[in-house]
Design a protein around this motif. Structure first.
Motif, PDB file in Angstrom:
ATOM      1  N   CYS A 163       0.852  -1.194   0.000  1.00 39.01           N
ATOM      2  CA  CYS A 163       0.000   0.000   0.000  1.00 39.01           C
ATOM      3  C   CYS A 163       0.887   1.243   0.000  1.00 39.01           C
ATOM      4  O   CYS A 163       2.090   1.167   0.216  1.00 39.01           O
ATOM      5  CB  CYS A 163      -0.950  -0.009   1.190  1.00 39.01           C
ATOM      6  SG  CYS A 163      -0.168  -0.193   2.790  1.00 39.01           S
ATOM      7  N   LYS A 164       0.246   2.383  -0.251  1.00 36.73           N
ATOM      8  CA  LYS A 164       0.952   3.665  -0.252  1.00 36.73           C
ATOM      9  C   LYS A 164       0.885   4.279   1.136  1.00 36.73           C
ATOM     10  O   LYS A 164      -0.059   4.040   1.886  1.00 36.73           O
ATOM     11  CB  LYS A 164       0.309   4.614  -1.267  1.00 36.73           C
ATOM     12  CG  LYS A 164       0.418   4.130  -2.688  1.00 36.73           C
ATOM     13  CD  LYS A 164      -0.281   5.067  -3.626  1.00 36.73           C
ATOM     14  CE  LYS A 164      -0.258   4.504  -5.047  1.00 36.73           C
ATOM     15  NZ  LYS A 164      -1.083   5.260  -5.955  1.00 36.73           N
ATOM     16  N   GLU A 203      -4.120   5.368   2.671  1.00 33.68           N
ATOM     17  CA  GLU A 203      -4.253   3.972   2.241  1.00 33.68           C
ATOM     18  C   GLU A 203      -3.620   3.023   3.265  1.00 33.68           C
ATOM     19  O   GLU A 203      -4.183   1.977   3.587  1.00 33.68           O
ATOM     20  CB  GLU A 203      -3.607   3.776   0.868  1.00 33.68           C
ATOM     21  CG  GLU A 203      -3.796   2.392   0.302  1.00 33.68           C
ATOM     22  CD  GLU A 203      -3.152   2.200  -1.070  1.00 33.68           C
ATOM     23  OE1 GLU A 203      -3.031   1.040  -1.483  1.00 33.68           O
ATOM     24  OE2 GLU A 203      -2.763   3.206  -1.717  1.00 33.68           O
ATOM     25  N   GLN A 204      -2.473   3.400   3.794  1.00 33.47           N
ATOM     26  CA  GLN A 204      -1.804   2.583   4.795  1.00 33.47           C
ATOM     27  C   GLN A 204      -2.636   2.509   6.077  1.00 33.47           C
ATOM     28  O   GLN A 204      -2.810   1.427   6.658  1.00 33.47           O
ATOM     29  CB  GLN A 204      -0.419   3.147   5.102  1.00 33.47           C
ATOM     30  CG  GLN A 204       0.391   2.288   6.056  1.00 33.47           C
ATOM     31  CD  GLN A 204       1.736   2.897   6.383  1.00 33.47           C
ATOM     32  OE1 GLN A 204       1.859   4.129   6.477  1.00 33.47           O
ATOM     33  NE2 GLN A 204       2.736   2.059   6.572  1.00 33.47           N
TER      34      GLN A 204
END
Length: 193
Positions: free
Chosen positions: A122-123, A127-128
């Motif tokens: 993930c980014k 998102e994380q």
């Protein structure tokens, strides 16, 4: 000519029913994952001896349900323990004894420092954080991976990591890959409790 007693006839039917559906009863008692399919084979093909034997062998196979809390407890955790006040058996995570009503402290399983992980790429940022929350919502332990990736684990066995990966794929629809996270290579950040 006497045809026999009605009780004997009824008893014969009951015994025949139990014997005919024995594979279904075995699958049900073992919580077999393919219990419905075994029942259908038993129902429609059980009248042939071969169909009945196939259903019985299938019901006796090792494809049974796993305990649902095995991943959430973590590796090495005991499922049950004795209450310190009444000595009755209670769950390890219990905070109140169901037998004597005493308040007790839950035993936390020791956290693994290395093992198999279902790693989710993930980014960094939102998102994380969403990925971390999704893993926690499933009751799985969260571990930092390389870069912004996070994982569910670590687990003692690769099968446990595969189960975690399947949960992530089904519920929050997160793709993950199974990898071994060591504590000596230096490429992974340390696990903090």
């Amino acid at each position: 000519m006497d045809s026999g007693s009605p009780t004997a006839g009824f008893l014969f039917l009951v015994v025949g029913f139990v014997l005919y559906f024995l594979p279904t009863f075995v699958a049900s008692s073992r919580k077999h994952l393919n219990g419905t399919s075994i029942f259908l084979v038993n129902l429609f093909l059980g009248w042939t001896f071969l169909g009945w034997v196939v259903a019985l062998v299938w019901a006796s196979s090792a494809n049974t349900e796993k305990p649902k809390n095995s991943l959430a407890l973590g590796a090495g955790a005991q499922a049950e323990r004795a209450c310190p006040f009444c000595a009755e058996t209670i769950k390890s995570a219990a905070i109140k004894c169901k037998h004597c009503g005493a308040d007790i402290e839950a035993i936390q399983a020791p956290r693994l420092r290395n093992g198999w992980v279902a790693s989710v790429p993930c980014k960094a940022g939102a998102e994380q954080l969403n990925t971390i929350e999704a893993i926690k919502a499933l009751g799985l332990p969260v571990v930092p991976m390389i870069g912004a990736a996070v994982g569910a684990g670590p687990f003692e066995t690769k099968d446990e990591a595969k189960q975690a990966s399947a949960l992530l794929r089904n519920e929050p629809r997160l793709f993950s890959e199974i990898m071994y996270r060591d504590s000596v290579s230096g490429k992974y950040p340390p696990i903090l409790d």
